[in-house]
Design an enzyme around this catalytic site. Structure first.
Site, PDB file in Angstrom:
ATOM      1  N   PRO A  88     -69.502   2.919  -9.889  1.00 20.53           N
ATOM      2  CA  PRO A  88     -70.870   2.620  -9.837  1.00 20.53           C
ATOM      3  C   PRO A  88     -71.346   2.384  -8.129  1.00 20.53           C
ATOM      4  CG  PRO A  88     -70.395   1.695 -11.826  1.00 20.53           C
ATOM      5  CD  PRO A  88     -69.150   2.137 -11.020  1.00 20.53           C
ATOM      6  N   GLU A 116     -63.517  -2.724 -17.061  1.00 21.44           N
ATOM      7  CA  GLU A 116     -64.309  -3.454 -16.037  1.00 21.44           C
ATOM      8  C   GLU A 116     -64.131  -2.759 -14.506  1.00 21.44           C
ATOM      9  OE1 GLU A 116     -66.720  -5.790 -16.226  1.00 21.44           O
ATOM     10  OE2 GLU A 116     -66.230  -5.167 -18.216  1.00 21.44           O
ATOM     11  N   ARG A 153     -70.090  25.711 -10.952  1.00 27.16           N
ATOM     12  CA  ARG A 153     -71.004  26.829 -10.992  1.00 27.16           C
ATOM     13  C   ARG A 153     -71.305  27.525  -9.780  1.00 27.16           C
ATOM     14  NH1 ARG A 153     -75.729  25.438 -11.146  1.00 27.16           N
ATOM     15  NH2 ARG A 153     -76.262  27.057 -12.571  1.00 27.16           N
ATOM     16  N   ASP A 168     -81.197  27.420  -8.861  1.00 29.39           N
ATOM     17  CA  ASP A 168     -81.479  26.415  -9.753  1.00 29.39           C
ATOM     18  C   ASP A 168     -82.167  25.177  -9.192  1.00 29.39           C
ATOM     19  OD1 ASP A 168     -80.296  27.827 -11.941  1.00 29.39           O
ATOM     20  OD2 ASP A 168     -78.443  26.970 -11.801  1.00 29.39           O
TER      21      ASP A 168
END
Length: 247
Positions: A88, A116, A153, A168
């Site tokens: 994060p 954690e 992709r 896209d």
């Protein structure tokens, strides 16, 4: 392009890579997927890879010894690869980052966290931290798979037509315009006439306007920098929406 996952759950990666477009890319030799399990570098009989945090607190923290040993092994296999830790605290994945990875052609080592998180010292063997959004998951495997899927992709041949990836959502800086296919009419709903008249100039204008409209309504934060023609189209959209509301 090679993607090497450092993960406690290699079966999760292998299963995901065994389906659909990624599987075809692997079978065609366009993408290579492999895994290294940090448990293989644990030195105790229980193959321990985590421990309680210093200072107290809930949960367990991934130990540096097996994680760093796994990263070192990965770098031996892919010496020029970029090492990315999924966590994060990293920069948030966006389309420009995906394209940056794809353009570089650099192999990726994706380090998947769990519990954690990582012992902070592990990041000394990592090139960068990467997050897929402001929320918490049970592990880094899904985020790492998202990175592979998004980057793959753009590898020539993976989608068959490179233009499919370039056009896209987000590649143009906008959300994508609406798409339609046969039949022309379905339960009273028709494909817009402009898409059926064969006038490609009008079709392109309609698609750009619809992309601007979708972005204006759902992601206005993406409209920071627009060219003159887009500004004119956006003004049309605002006038039309205002008319609909007044009507």
């Amino acid at each position: 392009m090679r993607f090497l996952f450092i993960t406690l759950f290699p079966e999760q990666i292998e299963q995901a890579a065994g389906h659909s477009i990624i599987k075809r890319a692997v079978d065609a030799g366009l993408v290579e997927v492999s895994c290294i399990n940090p448990r293989d570098f644990a030195t105790d009989r229980h193959r321990t890879v985590d421990d309680t945090p210093f200072g107290g607190g809930a949960g367990m923290v991934l130990k540096p010894e097996p994680m760093v040993a796994a990263i070192r092994m990965a770098k031996q296999q892919l010496p020029a690869a970029r090492v990315i830790a999924m966590c994060p605290g990293g920069r948030t994945l966006k389309q420009d980052i995906v394209e940056e990875y794809a353009r570089s052609g650099q192999d990726l080592i994706l380090v998947c966290g769990h519990y954690e998180g990582f012992d902070e010292r592990i990041f000394n063997w990592v090139d960068e931290k990467l997050s897929i959004g402001d929320y918490v998951l049970t592990g880094g495997e899904l985020p790492a798979l998202i990175v592979m899927d998004a980057v793959a992709r753009f590898i020539p041949g993976v989608l068959g037509k490179m233009a499919s990836a370039v056009e896209d959502s987000f590649s143009t800086g906008l959300l994508e315009y609406p798409q339609y296919t046969r039949p022309v009419e379905f339960e009273g709903l028709e494909v817009p006439e402009v898409l059926r008249n064969g006038n490609h100039a009008l079709i392109n204008r309609w698609r750009r306007k619809e992309a601007l409209k979708a972005t204006y309504l759902h992601r206005p934060d993406l409209l920071a920098e627009l060219g003159k023609e887009d500004v004119l189209l956006l003004n049309e959209i605002k006038q039309e929406l205002a008319g609909d509301n007044n009507g």
